[in-house]
Design a protein around this motif. Structure first.
Motif, PDB file in Angstrom:
ATOM      1  N   ASP A  16      46.281  46.732  39.892  1.00 13.94           N
ATOM      2  CA  ASP A  16      46.146  46.670  41.359  1.00 13.94           C
ATOM      3  C   ASP A  16      45.350  45.448  41.785  1.00 13.94           C
ATOM      4  OD1 ASP A  16      47.609  48.841  41.892  1.00 13.94           O
ATOM      5  OD2 ASP A  16      45.922  50.166  42.404  1.00 13.94           O
ATOM      6  N   GLN A  50      46.636  42.335  44.064  1.00 13.44           N
ATOM      7  CA  GLN A  50      45.962  42.036  45.336  1.00 13.44           C
ATOM      8  C   GLN A  50      45.426  40.611  45.346  1.00 13.44           C
ATOM      9  OE1 GLN A  50      42.991  45.049  46.044  1.00 13.44           O
ATOM     10  NE2 GLN A  50      44.522  46.639  46.327  1.00 13.44           N
ATOM     11  N   LYS A  51      44.795  40.242  44.249  1.00 15.04           N
ATOM     12  CA  LYS A  51      44.238  38.882  44.238  1.00 15.04           C
ATOM     13  C   LYS A  51      45.361  37.844  44.203  1.00 15.04           C
ATOM     14  CE  LYS A  51      40.818  35.719  42.272  1.00 15.04           C
ATOM     15  NZ  LYS A  51      39.638  35.496  41.424  1.00 15.04           N
ATOM     16  N   SER A  67      48.215  38.070  45.662  1.00 11.51           N
ATOM     17  CA  SER A  67      48.706  37.958  47.033  1.00 11.51           C
ATOM     18  C   SER A  67      47.686  37.204  47.901  1.00 11.51           C
ATOM     19  CB  SER A  67      48.976  39.363  47.591  1.00 11.51           C
ATOM     20  OG  SER A  67      49.246  39.302  48.960  1.00 11.51           O
ATOM     21  N   SER A 102      52.159  35.618  50.560  1.00 10.83           N
ATOM     22  CA  SER A 102      51.394  36.841  50.263  1.00 10.83           C
ATOM     23  C   SER A 102      52.324  38.057  50.179  1.00 10.83           C
ATOM     24  CB  SER A 102      50.332  37.084  51.340  1.00 10.83           C
ATOM     25  OG  SER A 102      50.960  37.402  52.576  1.00 10.83           O
ATOM     26  N   TRP A 139      51.930  42.604  55.573  1.00 12.16           N
ATOM     27  CA  TRP A 139      50.746  41.740  55.522  1.00 12.16           C
ATOM     28  C   TRP A 139      50.171  41.648  56.933  1.00 12.16           C
ATOM     29  CZ3 TRP A 139      51.017  35.993  56.707  1.00 12.16           C
ATOM     30  CH2 TRP A 139      49.739  35.420  56.663  1.00 12.16           C
ATOM     31  N   PHE A 177      45.622  40.173  52.157  1.00 10.09           N
ATOM     32  CA  PHE A 177      46.704  40.229  51.162  1.00 10.09           C
ATOM     33  C   PHE A 177      47.768  41.231  51.598  1.00 10.09           C
ATOM     34  CE2 PHE A 177      43.142  42.862  49.639  1.00 10.09           C
ATOM     35  CZ  PHE A 177      43.740  44.117  49.496  1.00 10.09           C
ATOM     36  N   ILE A 237      50.440  44.361  51.142  1.00 16.19           N
ATOM     37  CA  ILE A 237      50.482  45.652  50.421  1.00 16.19           C
ATOM     38  C   ILE A 237      51.917  46.185  50.466  1.00 16.19           C
ATOM     39  CG2 ILE A 237      48.075  46.263  50.938  1.00 16.19           C
ATOM     40  CD1 ILE A 237      49.342  48.308  53.034  1.00 16.19           C
TER      41      ILE A 237
END
Ligand code: DP6
Length: 360
Positions: A150, A154-155, A157, A168, A178, A191, A193
């Motif tokens: 996860d 996330q990072k 993106s 992203s 986003w 970021f 999701i």
């Protein structure tokens, strides 16, 4: 911990001498558009896109320890040195350096290629920047084995966003949100999701045929385009409208209500172009064939009851979106009625995909 603080790097005592990583990352097509940004690549409204499958960038990043404290890298496109890309990459490296302390310690070779032709008018920034971000994250992960999946996504993106906002939304799929939206849990400006709510099977494997109307260079860079929203008379209404549209999509996705999906998606595309038409300076990015294609899609829908609809990016190409169960009939329509309106008769069949993957 604040969302941004979690992405600060660990300090590494040793780093490997050299290595290579390679990622394939797709483009995406926004249903609710991102147009207008502030600060460091923060969106003025929330957006949602289908991640694509066939339009992608493959990037290999080779790294070797070096002396000195400057940034050193070379970019190759399809095996040929591409110095034209280097200022953009330098800017990206400068922006993301606080999150990757090893950036100045290596000489990088960035080898990149796109599955779509360079001059096709398909923006490669989303796929290209996300692929590069993922390569950097892979290096960090090799130094931080406890990193979770996860966190990695996330990072990746977050970093891709610093290269290009829409990038992203290319890490995962098939639907990515986003931008902070009060009705979408977990959504944030930093970021993308995965869309966290139910999606009807009618939206599974949604098809996107990209009709290449104009294959020239972009008339308006996205940076300039986003800037035009800063003093735009309709900007505030547009941002509010985008957020409303994203909210309206929730019951539509859940119930598989294609007729309502079409209204929102087409309206979003036309609003994006309306913003450009009404900005100062103004831009008319549609071409005569863009309009002709739009008209033919609407007539086809009226005559056949099809659910095919169009969306547009900041250019003349048309993305024709349709459910998988209509594939045969819509693809016949493309061959018979739309192909002749495309530059050199060219189009690309694509579909919603699951995001990026590591290939080396
Ligand atoms: C029209 O992501 O290309 O495709 O953040 O400046 O790199 P930068 O902009 P970019 O903008 C894309 C705008 C759009 C709509 C969208 O993809 O949401």
């Amino acid at each position: 911990m604040s969302l941004i603080a979690q992405f600060q790097p660990h300090t590494f005592s040793t780093i490997p001498e050299d290595g290579s990583v390679c990622w394939q990352s797709p483009s995406n097509i926004a249903l609710v558009k991102y147009w207008g940004k502030h600060g460091q690549q923060l969106p003025r409204n929330a957006s949602i896109s289908f991640t694509l499958r066939n339009c992608h960038t493959t990037t290999a990043l080779h790294y070797q320890k070096k002396e000195g404290n400057d940034f050193q890298f070379e970019v190759f496109l399809d095996g040929k040195r591409e110095e034209g890309f280097e200022p953009k990459i330098l800017k990206f490296f400068e922006r993301v350096e606080p999150y990757f302390p090893f950036l100045r310690k290596y000489m990088f070779q960035i080898e990149t290629s796109n599955s779509f032709p360079h001059s096709s008018g398909i923006a490669s920034s989303a796929s290209g920047m996300s692929a590069l971000a993922l390569c950097l994250l892979s290096i960090e992960r090799s130094l931080t084995p406890e990193m979770t999946e996860d966190f990695f996504n996330q990072k990746a993106s977050f970093i891709a966003r610093l290269g290009s906002g829409s990038a992203s939304r290319s890490i995962s799929g098939p639907l990515v949100v986003w931008g902070t939206h009060p009705k979408v849990e977990g959504s944030n400006d930093l970021f993308g999701i995965e869309y966290p709510y139910p999606v009807h099977h009618r939206f599974k494997n949604y098809q996107d045929t990209i009709l290449l109307v104009d294959k020239g260079e972009k008339q308006v860079s996205s940076t300039l385009g986003h800037d035009l929203m800063n003093d735009h008379p309709y900007a505030q209404n547009r941002f509010a409208e985008a957020n409303k549209n994203l909210e309206k999509l929730q019951p539509i996705f859940e119930g598989g209500i294609l007729s309502e999906f079409i209204k929102i998606v087409e309206s979003e595309a036309l609003q994006l172009h309306a913003m450009m038409l009404a900005s100062d300076p103004s831009f008319i990015l549609m071409k005569p064939n863009t309009l002709e294609i739009i008209q033919r899609i609407r007539t086809f829908r009226e005559e056949t009851g099809s659910n095919a609809c169009f969306t547009l990016d900041a250019g003349a190409n048309v993305h024709l979106l349709y459910p998988e169960f209509e594939k045969e009939r819509v693809q016949d329509f493309i061959e018979n009625q739309l192909k002749s309106l495309c530059a050199n008769g060219e189009f690309i069949h694509d579909a919603a995909g699951m995001g990026a993957f590591k290939i080396g």
